[in-house]
Structures are given as C-alpha cells and as structure tokens.
Scaffold this motif. Structure first.
Motif, PDB file in Angstrom:
ATOM      1  N   SER A  45       0.826  -1.204   0.000  1.00 36.26           N
ATOM      2  CA  SER A  45       0.000   0.000   0.000  1.00 36.26           C
ATOM      3  C   SER A  45       0.862   1.256   0.000  1.00 36.26           C
ATOM      4  CB  SER A  45      -0.924  -0.015   1.221  1.00 36.26           C
ATOM      5  OG  SER A  45      -1.688   1.168   1.280  1.00 36.26           O
TER       6      SER A  45
ATOM      7  N   LYS B 208       2.296   1.785  -3.401  1.00 33.12           N
ATOM      8  CA  LYS B 208       1.296   2.335  -4.324  1.00 33.12           C
ATOM      9  C   LYS B 208       1.171   3.840  -4.133  1.00 33.12           C
ATOM     10  CE  LYS B 208      -1.504  -1.801  -4.715  1.00 33.12           C
ATOM     11  NZ  LYS B 208      -2.787  -2.455  -4.418  1.00 33.12           N
ATOM     12  N   GLU B 209       1.176   4.285  -2.870  1.00 31.95           N
ATOM     13  CA  GLU B 209       1.108   5.720  -2.600  1.00 31.95           C
ATOM     14  C   GLU B 209       2.331   6.439  -3.159  1.00 31.95           C
ATOM     15  OE1 GLU B 209       0.110   6.848   1.414  1.00 31.95           O
ATOM     16  OE2 GLU B 209      -1.190   5.104   1.632  1.00 31.95           O
TER      17      GLU B 209
ATOM     18  N   ASP C 173       1.920   6.712  -6.869  1.00 27.84           N
ATOM     19  CA  ASP C 173       0.973   7.787  -7.203  1.00 27.84           C
ATOM     20  C   ASP C 173       1.638   9.156  -7.087  1.00 27.84           C
ATOM     21  OD1 ASP C 173      -0.986   5.888  -7.647  1.00 27.84           O
ATOM     22  OD2 ASP C 173      -1.968   6.183  -5.707  1.00 27.84           O
TER      23      ASP C 173
ATOM     24  N   ARG D 211       4.533   0.041 -10.098  1.00 32.31           N
ATOM     25  CA  ARG D 211       3.241  -0.659 -10.218  1.00 32.31           C
ATOM     26  C   ARG D 211       3.413  -2.042 -10.838  1.00 32.31           C
ATOM     27  NH1 ARG D 211       1.415   4.795 -11.724  1.00 32.31           N
ATOM     28  NH2 ARG D 211       0.346   5.614  -9.905  1.00 32.31           N
TER      29      ARG D 211
ATOM     30  N   LEU E 131       4.608  -4.357  -8.200  1.00 31.25           N
ATOM     31  CA  LEU E 131       3.539  -4.674  -7.242  1.00 31.25           C
ATOM     32  C   LEU E 131       2.536  -5.683  -7.802  1.00 31.25           C
ATOM     33  CD1 LEU E 131       2.881  -1.171  -5.692  1.00 31.25           C
ATOM     34  CD2 LEU E 131       3.898  -3.154  -4.574  1.00 31.25           C
TER      35      LEU E 131
ATOM     36  N   GLU F 121       0.506  -8.688  -5.808  1.00 32.95           N
ATOM     37  CA  GLU F 121      -0.950  -8.829  -5.869  1.00 32.95           C
ATOM     38  C   GLU F 121      -1.355 -10.187  -6.446  1.00 32.95           C
ATOM     39  OE1 GLU F 121      -2.065  -5.407  -8.118  1.00 32.95           O
ATOM     40  OE2 GLU F 121      -1.901  -4.065  -6.392  1.00 32.95           O
TER      41      GLU F 121
END
Length: 74
Positions: free
Chosen positions: A22, A25-26, A29, A44, A47, A51
């Motif tokens: 998480s 991901k932040e 972004d 990404r 990641l 996932e």
C-alpha cells in the motif's frame, strides 16, 4: 515453535507485506503526480507480482488456521 505461533507469524508477515504494498502504491501515485510516469509504472509493475500471489497466500493462511491435527490412535 508451535503451529499456532507459526500461523501467527505468517499472518503478521502477510499484514506487513500488505502495508508495504500500500505504501509503495502511494509512492507510485506521488511519483506519477510529479511527472515521472515511467518510474511510477515500474513500481506498479513490480507490485503486480505481489498482488498476483495475494490469493494464494490468503488461501494458505486460511488452510493453516482451519486444519486440525488428526486424532491419535493408541
């Protein structure tokens, strides 16, 4: 180490992995908003592997929690 301790440790590792994913991901972004789309894309993409394994990890942890030892016969 008992089965319960192993299951607890694995659950903790899984929770920490989810938190790290998480946070990554932040970061992706934020990097994306700064205009470095290729770097954000690389984060990404990395990641996606985490996932993809998530379902298998959850299934394994659930089976560890549910399985009970077989009764001992004398």
């Amino acid at each position: 180490m008992s089965d319960k301790e192993i299951t607890t440790a694995l659950n903790l590792i899984n929770q920490r992995q989810a938190r790290l994913a998480s946070a990554c991901k932040e970061i992706a972004d934020w990097i994306d908003r700064q205009g470095d789309v290729p770097v954000a894309g690389k984060i990404r993409d990395t990641l996606k592997a985490v996932e993809a394994d998530d379902q298998l990890v959850r299934k394994t942890l659930t089976s560890l929690s549910v399985e009970r030892p077989l009764p001992r016969f004398r």
